[in-house]
Scaffold this motif. Structure first.
Motif, PDB file in Angstrom:
ATOM      1  N   GLU A 227       0.939  -1.213  -0.031  1.00 23.60           N
ATOM      2  CA  GLU A 227       0.030   0.067   0.132  1.00 23.60           C
ATOM      3  C   GLU A 227       0.852   1.319   0.146  1.00 23.60           C
ATOM      4  O   GLU A 227       1.601   1.699   1.145  1.00 23.60           O
ATOM      5  CB  GLU A 227      -0.855   0.085   1.383  1.00 23.60           C
ATOM      6  CG  GLU A 227      -1.597   1.318   1.400  1.00 23.60           C
ATOM      7  CD  GLU A 227      -2.709   1.304   2.173  1.00 23.60           C
ATOM      8  OE1 GLU A 227      -3.082   0.415   3.020  1.00 23.60           O
ATOM      9  OE2 GLU A 227      -3.382   2.341   2.660  1.00 23.60           O
ATOM     10  N   ASP A 228       1.019   1.909  -1.158  1.00 24.44           N
ATOM     11  CA  ASP A 228       1.540   3.083  -1.246  1.00 24.44           C
ATOM     12  C   ASP A 228       0.704   4.399  -0.827  1.00 24.44           C
ATOM     13  O   ASP A 228      -0.618   4.428  -1.659  1.00 24.44           O
ATOM     14  CB  ASP A 228       2.243   3.347  -2.723  1.00 24.44           C
ATOM     15  CG  ASP A 228       3.243   4.446  -2.829  1.00 24.44           C
ATOM     16  OD1 ASP A 228       3.638   5.264  -1.697  1.00 24.44           O
ATOM     17  OD2 ASP A 228       3.664   4.567  -3.833  1.00 24.44           O
ATOM     18  N   ASP A 229       1.049   5.029   0.039  1.00 23.68           N
ATOM     19  CA  ASP A 229       0.054   6.014   0.563  1.00 23.68           C
ATOM     20  C   ASP A 229       0.460   7.565   0.912  1.00 23.68           C
ATOM     21  O   ASP A 229       0.697   8.015   1.835  1.00 23.68           O
ATOM     22  CB  ASP A 229      -0.633   5.593   1.973  1.00 23.68           C
ATOM     23  CG  ASP A 229      -1.870   6.610   2.295  1.00 23.68           C
ATOM     24  OD1 ASP A 229      -2.635   6.903   1.309  1.00 23.68           O
ATOM     25  OD2 ASP A 229      -2.295   6.624   3.556  1.00 23.68           O
ATOM     26  N   PRO A 230       1.223   8.183  -0.123  1.00 27.63           N
ATOM     27  CA  PRO A 230       1.514   9.359   0.026  1.00 27.63           C
ATOM     28  C   PRO A 230       0.680  10.567   0.382  1.00 27.63           C
ATOM     29  O   PRO A 230       1.061  11.523   0.776  1.00 27.63           O
ATOM     30  CB  PRO A 230       2.401   9.748  -1.325  1.00 27.63           C
ATOM     31  CG  PRO A 230       1.695   8.986  -2.297  1.00 27.63           C
ATOM     32  CD  PRO A 230       1.252   7.442  -1.609  1.00 27.63           C
ATOM     33  N   TYR A 231      -0.587  10.120  -0.371  1.00 30.58           N
ATOM     34  CA  TYR A 231      -1.734  11.277  -0.153  1.00 30.58           C
ATOM     35  C   TYR A 231      -2.796  11.444   0.966  1.00 30.58           C
ATOM     36  O   TYR A 231      -3.634  12.048   1.049  1.00 30.58           O
ATOM     37  CB  TYR A 231      -2.294  11.361  -1.558  1.00 30.58           C
ATOM     38  CG  TYR A 231      -1.571  11.416  -2.691  1.00 30.58           C
ATOM     39  CD1 TYR A 231      -0.499  12.355  -2.923  1.00 30.58           C
ATOM     40  CD2 TYR A 231      -1.416  10.340  -3.502  1.00 30.58           C
ATOM     41  CE1 TYR A 231       0.286  12.124  -4.116  1.00 30.58           C
ATOM     42  CE2 TYR A 231      -0.714  10.079  -4.496  1.00 30.58           C
ATOM     43  CZ  TYR A 231       0.424  11.215  -4.940  1.00 30.58           C
ATOM     44  OH  TYR A 231       1.055  10.977  -6.022  1.00 30.58           O
ATOM     45  N   GLY A 232      -2.824  10.094   1.554  1.00 31.62           N
ATOM     46  CA  GLY A 232      -4.168   9.708   2.682  1.00 31.62           C
ATOM     47  C   GLY A 232      -4.287  11.020   3.540  1.00 31.62           C
ATOM     48  O   GLY A 232      -5.506  10.972   3.927  1.00 31.62           O
ATOM     49  N   GLU A 233      -3.236  11.260   4.034  1.00 32.44           N
ATOM     50  CA  GLU A 233      -3.604  12.417   5.074  1.00 32.44           C
ATOM     51  C   GLU A 233      -3.962  13.714   4.311  1.00 32.44           C
ATOM     52  O   GLU A 233      -4.632  14.465   5.002  1.00 32.44           O
ATOM     53  CB  GLU A 233      -2.066  13.016   5.586  1.00 32.44           C
ATOM     54  CG  GLU A 233      -1.239  11.928   6.297  1.00 32.44           C
ATOM     55  CD  GLU A 233      -2.041  11.348   7.459  1.00 32.44           C
ATOM     56  OE1 GLU A 233      -2.294  12.166   8.468  1.00 32.44           O
ATOM     57  OE2 GLU A 233      -2.521  10.079   7.645  1.00 32.44           O
ATOM     58  N   ILE A 234      -4.086  14.024   3.323  1.00 31.10           N
ATOM     59  CA  ILE A 234      -4.424  15.197   2.518  1.00 31.10           C
ATOM     60  C   ILE A 234      -6.021  14.954   2.117  1.00 31.10           C
ATOM     61  O   ILE A 234      -6.227  14.975   0.732  1.00 31.10           O
ATOM     62  CB  ILE A 234      -3.492  15.517   1.283  1.00 31.10           C
ATOM     63  CG1 ILE A 234      -2.075  15.538   1.699  1.00 31.10           C
ATOM     64  CG2 ILE A 234      -4.036  16.996   0.778  1.00 31.10           C
ATOM     65  CD1 ILE A 234      -1.699  16.653   2.529  1.00 31.10           C
ATOM     66  N   ARG A 235      -6.889  14.448   3.170  1.00 32.15           N
ATOM     67  CA  ARG A 235      -8.357  14.256   2.597  1.00 32.15           C
ATOM     68  C   ARG A 235      -9.012  15.564   2.988  1.00 32.15           C
ATOM     69  O   ARG A 235      -8.816  16.113   4.138  1.00 32.15           O
ATOM     70  CB  ARG A 235      -8.849  13.345   3.680  1.00 32.15           C
ATOM     71  CG  ARG A 235     -10.274  13.060   3.394  1.00 32.15           C
ATOM     72  CD  ARG A 235     -10.685  11.722   4.090  1.00 32.15           C
ATOM     73  NE  ARG A 235     -10.663  10.481   3.731  1.00 32.15           N
ATOM     74  CZ  ARG A 235     -11.404  10.066   2.763  1.00 32.15           C
ATOM     75  NH1 ARG A 235     -12.441  10.583   2.002  1.00 32.15           N
ATOM     76  NH2 ARG A 235     -10.789   8.723   2.132  1.00 32.15           N
ATOM     77  N   PHE A 236      -9.852  16.278   2.085  1.00 32.74           N
ATOM     78  CA  PHE A 236     -10.591  17.223   2.306  1.00 32.74           C
ATOM     79  C   PHE A 236     -12.071  17.197   2.315  1.00 32.74           C
ATOM     80  O   PHE A 236     -12.855  17.973   2.471  1.00 32.74           O
ATOM     81  CB  PHE A 236     -10.226  18.326   1.287  1.00 32.74           C
ATOM     82  CG  PHE A 236      -9.960  18.176   0.059  1.00 32.74           C
ATOM     83  CD1 PHE A 236     -11.025  17.795  -0.667  1.00 32.74           C
ATOM     84  CD2 PHE A 236      -8.463  18.055  -0.293  1.00 32.74           C
ATOM     85  CE1 PHE A 236     -10.440  17.342  -2.167  1.00 32.74           C
ATOM     86  CE2 PHE A 236      -8.444  17.861  -1.726  1.00 32.74           C
ATOM     87  CZ  PHE A 236      -9.449  17.460  -2.674  1.00 32.74           C
ATOM     88  N   GLU A 237     -12.476  16.035   1.886  1.00 31.61           N
ATOM     89  CA  GLU A 237     -13.847  15.736   2.085  1.00 31.61           C
ATOM     90  C   GLU A 237     -14.039  14.124   2.367  1.00 31.61           C
ATOM     91  O   GLU A 237     -12.956  13.336   2.541  1.00 31.61           O
ATOM     92  CB  GLU A 237     -14.713  15.805   0.526  1.00 31.61           C
ATOM     93  CG  GLU A 237     -14.543  17.091   0.080  1.00 31.61           C
ATOM     94  CD  GLU A 237     -15.003  17.198  -1.287  1.00 31.61           C
ATOM     95  OE1 GLU A 237     -15.221  16.210  -2.133  1.00 31.61           O
ATOM     96  OE2 GLU A 237     -14.722  18.412  -1.988  1.00 31.61           O
ATOM     97  N   GLY A 238     -15.203  13.647   2.905  1.00 35.91           N
ATOM     98  CA  GLY A 238     -15.521  12.391   3.190  1.00 35.91           C
ATOM     99  C   GLY A 238     -14.846  12.006   4.571  1.00 35.91           C
ATOM    100  O   GLY A 238     -14.196  12.741   5.211  1.00 35.91           O
TER     101      GLY A 238
END
Lengths: 393, 393
Positions: free
Chosen positions: A202-213
């Motif tokens: 699981e490559d998760d570079p963006y997971g923290e940048i959630r702006f909805e949901g």
């Protein structure tokens, strides 16, 4: 030189990226092409303090050789975030600090992949993952991506038939599509891989940048031996080149360490110390929320502009976080050809073809919104529509 | 995990280094084992200024993604040093910034070495070079090292018979022996390689740290396509993890860039900017001379102590620079066994066996003097002589 190069290096697919970098160096071009975080949001002042604190407190160890796995303080920061956010049992002993998550891909390829091994990837998938893994000369197997995540029937068939060495995924705000896996799809993927030898990455570079949901659950919550790749590039700054691998399989961990030691001994001690102090002395979570708030505005500006300027000519994803929108044009449009016209009009994107390991459609593109203001985004999409008008004539 | 690892990772020789790192973490042990620069000589204050200047002047680019080859300003620093010191025509376009020179080895292995290719190395040679290159599954060919450099008759025979892909050398203050190639030997090596496909690699992390004798000429002066590996680790600080590759063969350069991009996109922009400013705003040459002056005292202290405490039981090299002395004990002594006794007495070294790819003698050791004061050096060698006394009983 008269020497022969390795077969390996001839196996890496040519990348459109260098041409793109040339183009976007021109300030007149509005670039939706790169995957650059917004530099206005870099925590520069906090960094200046963290650097000074590092030299005041630990100059001798920050400037000296260090352990291959990284400094314990920073591995602890990484481990804690999995414990706190998802209640996953990760300790500092499961973390290896790398030069961005990109290096994690290279190390996994080195340690796991023999020539002609199969690797399953999302279709489309991250360009530089294809590049990194290609060096180890695998065969790629494409698994289509749906709006709610990997197509599980297709995945099941691929796993049954090929028992691939690796399944490489980006389940949150995927690069290039911006799509996110539902929790149901995640559970289904884990179920399909149960008692299989396939290593789930699981490559998760963006997971923290959630702006909805709502925040989704990492695979590692459902599967002890899932490998996690992470990065400080999008939540702090990419110029650090700082990321990590988490694995609770200590055999794999030890082999990754051998590969890391051979590759570069260890990641910069200085950078590790600075980032540890940045976390220690600042509210890193508040900063992430600031980034997400900006990207939300920028994403919305792009969606609005796509409707306004391109209307029915385009369909697109609508991400809940991250940095990318995936757009599909009418079938008559070859986005690699459209790219030349777009650059003439003063806008750039990445033609979608580069993100496929097979059966690439010609009419897709990746649009990045994180590195432009809402007004530049509107103007860029206007230019894109002019390019499309010219394409049709 | 049920997965199978790659054959490649099983091919890396086990390293004594981890055991050594465990041992030297104990403060009571006097360590001649590591290859650590003296941390008292790190330019900490200058670094604090360089960091501040970086964030004041270029925070946005220092924290952002950058070009794979590195920032132009730092590549210029590297190129100029070859022009100024040796009048070799090197420009910034020939330089790739890497994570220490260790990464240069990994990239060369990736780009050049197919399984079962042959690689010629000095015997003994740098442990971590063997490790890095082993991943690409070559056969190593050992060429003996004499007091004045590589044995040219042996080299000629190896080149004739095997036409190896690479010849890997450390011509200045070699690791592990401290030996330096005469200019005559250098010219002879170049002559032997003329019109051969073998790529000549000169790894030179220590060359600047000369405290006696005359500067010698890099291979690249006599051979346009020699590859140079360099490092800021010994002349600035190793915790940066910053080095370089120079090649004027643009085919090789392009392939190294592809491999570097796949490995980690690029080396930390922040570290590169800081080190560029360190060079811009300080007399880096004066700092190197300070390091050399200290190491000279430490080397002399070790030579004196070896004579005083071990006398006729030992022969050793007497380096004109760098960080290591190579010592040979009577043939009855197995230094891997002596190591245990030495640690009990409170001193550590690296048994010589690890530095050979074949036919390792058992009675050699590498002694590092850069990271101990003259009085600790004297005490450490005294402890070593006590260990040897116990070995004989």
């Amino acid at each position: 030189m008269d020497c022969e190069f390795s077969s390996r290096i001839g196996h890496v697919p040519p990348s459109f990226l260098r041409e793109i970098f040339r183009v976007i160096a021109d300030e007149r071009i509005i670039s939706f092409a790169g995957g650059l975080p917004n530099p206005n949001l870099f925590p520069t002042a906090a960094f200046a303090r963290a650097m000074q604190a590092t030299l005041d407190e630990s100059a001798r160890s920050a400037l000296q050789y260090g352990a291959t796995e990284g400094i314990p303080e920073l591995r602890e920061v990484v481990a804690k975030s999995y414990v706190q956010k998802d209640d996953i049992e990760v300790s500092a002993d499961h973390v290896i600090i790398t030069n961005g998550s990109q290096q994690g891909l290279d190390l996994l390829g080195k340690v796991l992949v023999n020539e002609n091994d199969t690797i399953a990837v999302e279709s489309p998938t991250y360009l530089a993952a294809i590049q990194a893994l290609s060096l180890y000369r695998p065969s790629f197997l494409s698994v289509p991506l749906n709006d709610n995540g990997l197509d599980s029937n297709a995945l099941e068939a691929v796993i049954e038939e090929h028992a691939p060495k690796l399944l490489y995924t980006i389940p949150n705000f995927q690069n290039p599509t911006g799509l996110t896996y539902d929790d149901d799809v995640r559970k289904r993927v884990v179920q399909i891989l149960k008692n299989r030898r396939t290593v789930l990455v699981e490559d998760d570079p963006y997971g923290e940048i959630r702006f909805e949901g709502e925040r989704r659950t990492p695979f590692a919550k459902y599967k002890d031996d899932a490998v996690l790749l992470g990065s400080f590039s999008k939540i702090v700054a990419p110029g650090l080149r700082l990321g990590w691998i988490v694995t609770r399989d200590m055999d794999l961990y030890d082999r990754l360490l051998i590969a890391k030691q051979a590759a570069d001994l260890h990641t910069s001690s200085l950078i590790q110390h600075v980032v540890y102090r940045y976390y220690r002395d600042n509210d890193a979570q508040a900063h992430i929320e600031t980034i997400a708030a900006h990207y939300k505005k920028q994403k919305n500006a792009m969606i609005t502009a796509l409707h306004k300027h391109l209307g029915d000519s385009i369909t697109h994803t609508n991400p809940e976080g991250g940095m990318f929108i995936w757009a599909t044009l009418p079938e008559r449009v070859d986005t690699a050809k459209l790219f030349r016209l777009a650059v003439e009009e003063g806008v750039a994107f990445v033609p979608g073809e580069s993100f496929f390991t097979s059966d690439a459609p010609k009419n897709t593109m990746r649009l990045n919104y994180s590195n432009s203001t809402p007004s530049r985004i509107d103007e860029g999409v206007r230019r894109l529509s002019r390019a499309l008008d010219r394409y049709d004539f």
